[in-house]
Design a protein around this motif. Sequence first.
Motif, PDB file in Angstrom:
ATOM      1  N   ARG A 175      11.640   8.487  -8.372  1.00  0.00           N
ATOM      2  CA  ARG A 175      12.846   8.087  -7.632  1.00  0.00           C
ATOM      3  C   ARG A 175      12.488   7.227  -6.416  1.00  0.00           C
ATOM      4  NH1 ARG A 175      16.960  12.197  -4.859  1.00  0.00           N
ATOM      5  NH2 ARG A 175      18.544  10.683  -4.343  1.00  0.00           N
ATOM      6  N   GLU A 176      11.423   7.597  -5.732  1.00  0.00           N
ATOM      7  CA  GLU A 176      10.970   6.830  -4.574  1.00  0.00           C
ATOM      8  C   GLU A 176      10.448   5.458  -5.004  1.00  0.00           C
ATOM      9  OE1 GLU A 176       8.036   9.510  -3.197  1.00  0.00           O
ATOM     10  OE2 GLU A 176       9.490  10.932  -2.387  1.00  0.00           O
ATOM     11  N   LEU A 177       9.671   5.424  -6.094  1.00  0.00           N
ATOM     12  CA  LEU A 177       9.150   4.158  -6.598  1.00  0.00           C
ATOM     13  C   LEU A 177      10.271   3.243  -7.074  1.00  0.00           C
ATOM     14  CD1 LEU A 177       5.999   5.381  -8.525  1.00  0.00           C
ATOM     15  CD2 LEU A 177       6.090   4.166  -6.336  1.00  0.00           C
ATOM     16  N   ASP A 178      11.323   3.829  -7.647  1.00  0.00           N
ATOM     17  CA  ASP A 178      12.469   3.042  -8.085  1.00  0.00           C
ATOM     18  C   ASP A 178      13.165   2.391  -6.896  1.00  0.00           C
ATOM     19  OD1 ASP A 178      14.382   2.069  -9.986  1.00  0.00           O
ATOM     20  OD2 ASP A 178      15.763   3.629  -9.270  1.00  0.00           O
ATOM     21  N   LEU A 179      13.358   3.149  -5.824  1.00  0.00           N
ATOM     22  CA  LEU A 179      13.979   2.608  -4.616  1.00  0.00           C
ATOM     23  C   LEU A 179      13.134   1.477  -4.030  1.00  0.00           C
ATOM     24  CD1 LEU A 179      16.121   2.861  -2.281  1.00  0.00           C
ATOM     25  CD2 LEU A 179      14.428   4.312  -1.171  1.00  0.00           C
ATOM     26  N   LEU A 180      11.824   1.700  -3.950  1.00  0.00           N
ATOM     27  CA  LEU A 180      10.950   0.667  -3.402  1.00  0.00           C
ATOM     28  C   LEU A 180      10.909  -0.565  -4.301  1.00  0.00           C
ATOM     29  CD1 LEU A 180       7.995   2.807  -2.088  1.00  0.00           C
ATOM     30  CD2 LEU A 180       9.868   1.804  -0.801  1.00  0.00           C
ATOM     31  N   GLY A 181      10.909  -0.360  -5.594  1.00  0.00           N
ATOM     32  CA  GLY A 181      10.920  -1.487  -6.525  1.00  0.00           C
ATOM     33  C   GLY A 181      12.168  -2.335  -6.368  1.00  0.00           C
ATOM     34  N   ARG A 182      13.320  -1.680  -6.231  1.00  0.00           N
ATOM     35  CA  ARG A 182      14.568  -2.437  -6.032  1.00  0.00           C
ATOM     36  C   ARG A 182      14.570  -3.161  -4.697  1.00  0.00           C
ATOM     37  NH1 ARG A 182      18.692   1.530  -6.090  1.00  0.00           N
ATOM     38  NH2 ARG A 182      17.199   3.134  -6.509  1.00  0.00           N
ATOM     39  N   ALA A 183      14.022  -2.538  -3.662  1.00  0.00           N
ATOM     40  CA  ALA A 183      13.962  -3.192  -2.351  1.00  0.00           C
ATOM     41  C   ALA A 183      13.041  -4.404  -2.397  1.00  0.00           C
ATOM     42  CB  ALA A 183      13.481  -2.201  -1.292  1.00  0.00           C
ATOM     43  N   ARG A 202      -1.890 -12.686   2.764  1.00  0.00           N
ATOM     44  CA  ARG A 202      -1.227 -13.118   3.997  1.00  0.00           C
ATOM     45  C   ARG A 202      -0.518 -11.957   4.678  1.00  0.00           C
ATOM     46  NH1 ARG A 202      -1.671 -18.190   5.066  1.00  0.00           N
ATOM     47  NH2 ARG A 202      -1.591 -19.758   3.439  1.00  0.00           N
ATOM     48  N   ALA A 203       0.007 -11.025   3.868  1.00  0.00           N
ATOM     49  CA  ALA A 203       0.785  -9.918   4.425  1.00  0.00           C
ATOM     50  C   ALA A 203       0.473  -8.635   3.674  1.00  0.00           C
ATOM     51  CB  ALA A 203       2.272 -10.221   4.345  1.00  0.00           C
ATOM     52  N   TYR A 204       0.479  -7.536   4.412  1.00  0.00           N
ATOM     53  CA  TYR A 204       0.298  -6.206   3.847  1.00  0.00           C
ATOM     54  C   TYR A 204       1.484  -5.364   4.280  1.00  0.00           C
ATOM     55  CZ  TYR A 204      -4.507  -7.639   3.056  1.00  0.00           C
ATOM     56  OH  TYR A 204      -5.622  -8.316   2.648  1.00  0.00           O
ATOM     57  N   LEU A 205       2.172  -4.761   3.319  1.00  0.00           N
ATOM     58  CA  LEU A 205       3.278  -3.860   3.603  1.00  0.00           C
ATOM     59  C   LEU A 205       2.777  -2.455   3.319  1.00  0.00           C
ATOM     60  CD1 LEU A 205       6.234  -3.450   4.373  1.00  0.00           C
ATOM     61  CD2 LEU A 205       6.828  -3.838   1.986  1.00  0.00           C
ATOM     62  N   VAL A 206       2.651  -1.645   4.380  1.00  0.00           N
ATOM     63  CA  VAL A 206       2.006  -0.340   4.289  1.00  0.00           C
ATOM     64  C   VAL A 206       3.058   0.740   4.516  1.00  0.00           C
ATOM     65  CG1 VAL A 206       0.144   1.079   5.185  1.00  0.00           C
ATOM     66  CG2 VAL A 206      -0.082  -1.395   5.211  1.00  0.00           C
ATOM     67  N   PHE A 207       3.095   1.724   3.609  1.00  0.00           N
ATOM     68  CA  PHE A 207       4.068   2.807   3.695  1.00  0.00           C
ATOM     69  C   PHE A 207       3.382   4.075   4.186  1.00  0.00           C
ATOM     70  CE2 PHE A 207       6.132  -0.133   0.890  1.00  0.00           C
ATOM     71  CZ  PHE A 207       7.448  -0.067   1.295  1.00  0.00           C
ATOM     72  N   PRO A 222       7.665   6.576   1.603  1.00  0.00           N
ATOM     73  CA  PRO A 222       8.792   6.455   0.669  1.00  0.00           C
ATOM     74  C   PRO A 222       9.718   7.657   0.644  1.00  0.00           C
ATOM     75  CG  PRO A 222       6.805   5.633  -0.346  1.00  0.00           C
ATOM     76  CD  PRO A 222       6.400   6.239   0.964  1.00  0.00           C
ATOM     77  N   LYS A 223       9.188   8.871   0.827  1.00  0.00           N
ATOM     78  CA  LYS A 223      10.080  10.039   0.814  1.00  0.00           C
ATOM     79  C   LYS A 223      11.024  10.017   2.008  1.00  0.00           C
ATOM     80  CE  LYS A 223       6.556  12.965   2.868  1.00  0.00           C
ATOM     81  NZ  LYS A 223       5.650  14.081   2.650  1.00  0.00           N
ATOM     82  N   LEU A 224      10.593   9.460   3.144  1.00  0.00           N
ATOM     83  CA  LEU A 224      11.480   9.333   4.300  1.00  0.00           C
ATOM     84  C   LEU A 224      12.499   8.219   4.090  1.00  0.00           C
ATOM     85  CD1 LEU A 224       8.945   9.764   7.227  1.00  0.00           C
ATOM     86  CD2 LEU A 224      10.647  11.397   6.432  1.00  0.00           C
ATOM     87  N   VAL A 225      12.065   7.129   3.454  1.00  0.00           N
ATOM     88  CA  VAL A 225      12.978   6.015   3.186  1.00  0.00           C
ATOM     89  C   VAL A 225      14.100   6.482   2.272  1.00  0.00           C
ATOM     90  CG1 VAL A 225      13.167   3.747   2.099  1.00  0.00           C
ATOM     91  CG2 VAL A 225      11.228   4.252   3.563  1.00  0.00           C
ATOM     92  N   ILE A 245       0.862  -1.189   0.000  1.00  0.00           N
ATOM     93  CA  ILE A 245       0.000   0.000   0.000  1.00  0.00           C
ATOM     94  C   ILE A 245       0.894   1.234   0.000  1.00  0.00           C
ATOM     95  CG2 ILE A 245      -1.889   1.186   1.149  1.00  0.00           C
ATOM     96  CD1 ILE A 245      -2.656  -1.619   0.317  1.00  0.00           C
ATOM     97  N   LEU A 246       0.772   2.058  -1.053  1.00  0.00           N
ATOM     98  CA  LEU A 246       1.629   3.223  -1.245  1.00  0.00           C
ATOM     99  C   LEU A 246       0.815   4.505  -1.337  1.00  0.00           C
ATOM    100  CD1 LEU A 246       3.793   1.732  -4.101  1.00  0.00           C
ATOM    101  CD2 LEU A 246       4.598   2.231  -1.811  1.00  0.00           C
ATOM    102  N   PRO A 247       1.412   5.640  -0.954  1.00  0.00           N
ATOM    103  CA  PRO A 247       0.738   6.914  -1.209  1.00  0.00           C
ATOM    104  C   PRO A 247       0.775   7.230  -2.705  1.00  0.00           C
ATOM    105  CG  PRO A 247       2.866   7.276  -0.159  1.00  0.00           C
ATOM    106  CD  PRO A 247       2.646   5.803  -0.192  1.00  0.00           C
TER     107      PRO A 247
END
Length: 151
Positions: free
Chosen positions: A52-60, A89-94, A122-125, A44-46
């Motif tokens: 740039r933030e989506l790229d970082l999250l995609g690589r992670a 089973r799992a939700y990863l919420v940003f 994501p901007k904080l990450v 779940i993303l804002p």
Amino acid sequence: MPAAHRARVLHALGLTPWVRRVAAAVPDTAEPEMDGAGVACVVILPASCHARELDLLGRALHAGGAVLARAARINVRDGQLAEPVPAARAYLVFGDAQAHALGRALPAAVMSQALIVLADEPKLVLADAAAKRRLWNALRSVRRVLASAGA
């Protein structure tokens, strides 16, 4: 050149011939079984994430394995989810706002059975090393739950 002659020549030259290994067939049960749940993981993303933030999250997520890389991604706009949330089973919420939107959208029965992991926005990450460590810890806990569900 016959294979036997080639092997003798290579041995005479002191070379060890390499043999290409055949890849083992990956069984279809490599992914966790869902037992009625729609997908393994939902992210779940804002909606205001920059490229740039989506790229970082995609690589992670790709570093987290195939199940996380293929996780469904849902955006939150104006406090509401952009599309219906599948059971998982799992939700990863940003972010907190996304967690509140997920809480309003999920039935209580699904919430009680699923792991909901909260990570920083994501901007904080992207900007903070401590937020990155918290993201890696969140990914580790999600992977652990998904691995135990598949066993």
